[in-house]
Design a protein around this motif. Structure first.
Motif, PDB file in Angstrom:
ATOM      1  N   LYS A  85      25.106  16.697 -43.743  1.00  0.00           N
ATOM      2  CA  LYS A  85      26.242  15.785 -43.942  1.00  0.00           C
ATOM      3  C   LYS A  85      27.005  16.113 -45.232  1.00  0.00           C
ATOM      4  CE  LYS A  85      24.600  13.706 -40.319  1.00  0.00           C
ATOM      5  NZ  LYS A  85      25.185  14.007 -38.978  1.00  0.00           N
ATOM      6  N   ARG A 142      26.536  27.670 -42.592  1.00  0.00           N
ATOM      7  CA  ARG A 142      27.464  26.666 -43.122  1.00  0.00           C
ATOM      8  C   ARG A 142      27.655  25.530 -42.127  1.00  0.00           C
ATOM      9  NH1 ARG A 142      32.897  25.510 -42.584  1.00  0.00           N
ATOM     10  NH2 ARG A 142      33.862  24.542 -44.418  1.00  0.00           N
ATOM     11  N   GLU A 143      27.876  25.873 -40.871  1.00  0.00           N
ATOM     12  CA  GLU A 143      28.071  24.847 -39.847  1.00  0.00           C
ATOM     13  C   GLU A 143      26.811  24.013 -39.667  1.00  0.00           C
ATOM     14  OE1 GLU A 143      30.883  24.027 -38.367  1.00  0.00           O
ATOM     15  OE2 GLU A 143      31.887  25.523 -39.612  1.00  0.00           O
ATOM     16  N   PHE A 144      25.656  24.657 -39.728  1.00  0.00           N
ATOM     17  CA  PHE A 144      24.382  23.941 -39.606  1.00  0.00           C
ATOM     18  C   PHE A 144      24.245  22.921 -40.732  1.00  0.00           C
ATOM     19  CE2 PHE A 144      19.958  23.189 -40.510  1.00  0.00           C
ATOM     20  CZ  PHE A 144      19.360  23.102 -39.265  1.00  0.00           C
ATOM     21  N   LEU A 172      26.633  21.610 -42.649  1.00  0.00           N
ATOM     22  CA  LEU A 172      27.635  20.544 -42.527  1.00  0.00           C
ATOM     23  C   LEU A 172      27.164  19.474 -41.549  1.00  0.00           C
ATOM     24  CD1 LEU A 172      30.995  22.566 -42.368  1.00  0.00           C
ATOM     25  CD2 LEU A 172      30.198  21.107 -44.245  1.00  0.00           C
ATOM     26  N   ARG A 173      26.580  19.926 -40.451  1.00  0.00           N
ATOM     27  CA  ARG A 173      26.172  19.019 -39.383  1.00  0.00           C
ATOM     28  C   ARG A 173      24.903  18.253 -39.740  1.00  0.00           C
ATOM     29  NH1 ARG A 173      26.286  22.629 -36.023  1.00  0.00           N
ATOM     30  NH2 ARG A 173      24.069  23.173 -35.858  1.00  0.00           N
ATOM     31  N   ASN A 174      23.936  18.934 -40.342  1.00  0.00           N
ATOM     32  CA  ASN A 174      22.621  18.318 -40.550  1.00  0.00           C
ATOM     33  C   ASN A 174      22.424  17.735 -41.948  1.00  0.00           C
ATOM     34  OD1 ASN A 174      20.857  19.011 -38.009  1.00  0.00           O
ATOM     35  ND2 ASN A 174      22.037  20.861 -38.454  1.00  0.00           N
ATOM     36  N   CYS A 206      31.995  23.553 -49.141  1.00  0.00           N
ATOM     37  CA  CYS A 206      31.106  24.526 -48.504  1.00  0.00           C
ATOM     38  C   CYS A 206      31.883  25.772 -48.087  1.00  0.00           C
ATOM     39  CB  CYS A 206      30.428  23.910 -47.288  1.00  0.00           C
ATOM     40  SG  CYS A 206      29.411  22.464 -47.681  1.00  0.00           S
ATOM     41  N   PRO A 263      33.010  19.392 -46.129  1.00  0.00           N
ATOM     42  CA  PRO A 263      33.454  20.747 -45.767  1.00  0.00           C
ATOM     43  C   PRO A 263      34.220  21.457 -46.872  1.00  0.00           C
ATOM     44  CG  PRO A 263      33.885  19.210 -43.984  1.00  0.00           C
ATOM     45  CD  PRO A 263      33.461  18.385 -45.156  1.00  0.00           C
ATOM     46  N   LYS A 299      18.121  19.359 -48.404  1.00  0.00           N
ATOM     47  CA  LYS A 299      19.276  18.526 -48.079  1.00  0.00           C
ATOM     48  C   LYS A 299      19.772  17.802 -49.321  1.00  0.00           C
ATOM     49  CE  LYS A 299      20.638  14.593 -45.152  1.00  0.00           C
ATOM     50  NZ  LYS A 299      20.192  13.670 -44.070  1.00  0.00           N
ATOM     51  N   GLU A 340      27.329  30.438 -39.473  1.00  0.00           N
ATOM     52  CA  GLU A 340      26.363  29.644 -38.715  1.00  0.00           C
ATOM     53  C   GLU A 340      25.562  28.732 -39.634  1.00  0.00           C
ATOM     54  OE1 GLU A 340      27.094  33.360 -36.246  1.00  0.00           O
ATOM     55  OE2 GLU A 340      26.905  32.861 -38.365  1.00  0.00           O
ATOM     56  N   ARG A 354      23.438  18.273 -51.302  1.00  0.00           N
ATOM     57  CA  ARG A 354      24.321  17.110 -51.424  1.00  0.00           C
ATOM     58  C   ARG A 354      24.694  16.824 -52.885  1.00  0.00           C
ATOM     59  NH1 ARG A 354      25.103  13.793 -47.107  1.00  0.00           N
ATOM     60  NH2 ARG A 354      25.319  11.969 -48.455  1.00  0.00           N
TER      61      ARG A 354
END
Length: 362
Positions: free
Chosen positions: A164, A156-158, A160-162, A170, A167, A139, A154, A143
Motif C-alpha cells: 500500500k 514495484r507493482e507488487f 504498490l499492491r501489497n 516508487c 506510487p 512492509k 513487477e 512505508r
C-alpha cells in the motif's frame, strides 16, 4: 530541499570487489551515481576499497552478524551524516530499516530504500518459516521511506499492491551492466575455441552454460533440474551434440556426484576467474530457476554477450520480450520437456536487439 543533494548509503555486506551479479548491481549503481552527485558508502570491514569510483568509502560496520541489530551504530552513522551534510540516507535492502527510520527522524533527511527483490517473498519461495515476520518488517520499512527504488516493474507493482505504497514515491531502477554493444563475431569465436581447448569439447558440440552461486538454494534446485530432468531428455536426442558447463562457487559436498555426470555431457568448471570468457564462448545459456526474486542478473549479462537464453518464466522476470527479441526463450516453470525442446530448436544465429542495451547499459 534547498541544500545540494548529498547521499550517504548503507551497504550491509561485502560487495567489493564485485564478482557476483548482486554485488555488481550495487557496485555499478554507485559507480555511476557518484559521478553525478556526492556519495559516501558505509559498509563492512571485509570489503576492499572500491576502484574506479568517485564515492567515499567507510568500512565501519564490522563483519559480525549482530551488526544488523547494533544500537550503537545510530550514533556513529549520525555523526557521519552530520559531517557530510547528507540530504539522503539510502539503504541497500530493508534490513537496516529500523536504523534508517531513527536517523530519518533525528537528522531531518530523506530515507531511500533500494530494493533488489521482495526479500520476504524470496525467503518464502526457499521455504524459510520466518518469512511472515520479514514480510511485516519489510512492509513497514518501505512505508517509512520517502523514496523506494525497485529492480523490476513487477516488484514495484507488487509492492504498490501489497504494501500500500504511494506510487509517486516508487520507481524502478533495473540492474545494469557496462557492456554497450555485443562482442564481435570474431571475439566470440576466439572465446569458443578457448573453451573447447580448456574442456576438451569437440567443435561439433554446442556449448550450454549455467552459472550462479551454487550454495544458493534456487541455484541448487536448478542444477537438480538440469541433471535429473533436462539432461536426460537431451541425451535421448541422438542428433544433438552438446556439453553443459556449470560454473560457480559454493558447490555443496553432496554435489560431488556432478563429476560422475561427466560421461553424460556435464562439465563442472567450478569458480572461474573470467566468467566473461564463458559468456562469450557459449552457444546457449540455460536458466531453469523457478525460485528466488528480483531480476536474474546472469540472464541480463548472458543476453548482453549475445547469448541465446532458454529460461523459465520466473527466471526471466524484469526482461521485456520487446527488447530481448528472439534471443530469449521463455518456458513455463517446471515444463522440462518444453525447456529441453527449446534448447534443441533454438536459433543461435539471431542477434540481440540494440534496444536491449538502451535498457541495461549504464
Amino acid at each position: 530541499m534547498n541544500k545540494p543533494t548529498n547521499i550517504t548509503a548503507i551497504v550491509p555486506y561485502q560487495v567489493f570487489p564485485a564478482k557476483m551479479g548482486g554485488q555488481k548491481g550495487i557496485a555499478f549503481f554507485y559507480r555511476y551515481l557518484s559521478r553525478l552527485i556526492p556519495v559516501t558508502i558505509i559498509s563492512t570491514a571485509n570489503n576492499q576499497t572500491p576502484e574506479n569510483m568517485d564515492a567515499h568509502f567507510l568500512p565501519v560496520l564490522g563483519n559480525n552478524k549482530l551488526r544488523y541489530i547494533n544500537p550503537f551504530l545510530f550514533f556513529k552513522i549520525r555523526k557521519i551524516l552530520e559531517g557530510n551534510k547528507s540530504t539522503h540516507l539510502m539503504l541497500e535492502h530493508p534490513y537496516y530499516g529500523w536504523l534508517g527510520w531513527l536517523l530519518q527522524k533525528s537528522c531531518n533527511i530523506k530515507l531511500v530504500v533500494h530494493s533488489h527483490n521482495i526479500e520476504s517473498v524470496r525467503f518464502k519461495s526457499t521455504g524459510r518459516w520466518w518469512w511472515p515476520i520479514l514480510w511485516r518488517y519489510e512492509k513497514w520499512v518501505h512505508r517509512q521511506a520517502d523514496i523506494n527504488f525497485f529492480i523490476t516493474d513487477e516488484d514495484r507493482e507488487f509492492a504498490l499492491r501489497n504494501f500500500k505504497l504511494d506510487p509517486e514515491k516508487c520507481h524502478c531502477i533495473t540492474y545494469g551492466f557496462e557492456i554497450s554493444a555485443p562482442p564481435l563475431s570474431a571475439e566470440k569465436l576466439e572465446s569458443k575455441n578457448k573453451l573447447q581447448q580448456i574442456h576438451g569439447i569437440d567443435p561439433a558440440e554446442k556449448i550450454l552454460l549455467f552459472n550462479g552461486t551454487l550454495d544458493y538454494k534456487p541455484n541448487q534446485d536448478a542444477i537438480d533440474s538440469i541433471l535429473n530432468q533436462i539432461n536426460p531428455i537431451l541425451l535421448s536426442n541422438e542428433k544433438l551434440k552438446y556439453k553443459i558447463i556449470i560454473c560457480g562457487k559454493g558447490l555443496q559436498a553432496s554435489y560431488d556426484e556432478l563429476k560422475a555426470f561427466s560421461a553424460k555431457n556435464i562439465i563442472y568448471a567450478g569458480f572461474v576467474d573470467d566468467i566473461n570468457l564463458y559468456f562469450k564462448g557459449a552457444d546457449i545459456f540455460i536458466n531453469p530457476v523457478i525460485e528466488g526474486g528480483g531480476i536474474k542478473t546472469k540472464v541480463v549479462e548472458a543476453l548482453g554477450y549475445d547469448l541465446t537464453v532458454i529460461s523459465t518464466r520466473s527466471g526471466a522476470i524484469g526482461i521485456p520480450h520487446s527488447i530481448s527479441g528472439k534471443k530469449l526463450y521463455n518456458v513455463t516453470d517446471s515444463d522440462w520437456q518444453g525447456f529441453a525442446n527449446a534448447i534443441i530448436q533454438a536459433d543461435t544465429a539471431e542477434k540481440i536487439p540494440a534496444s536491449f542495451f538502451e535498457q541495461f547499459y549504464w
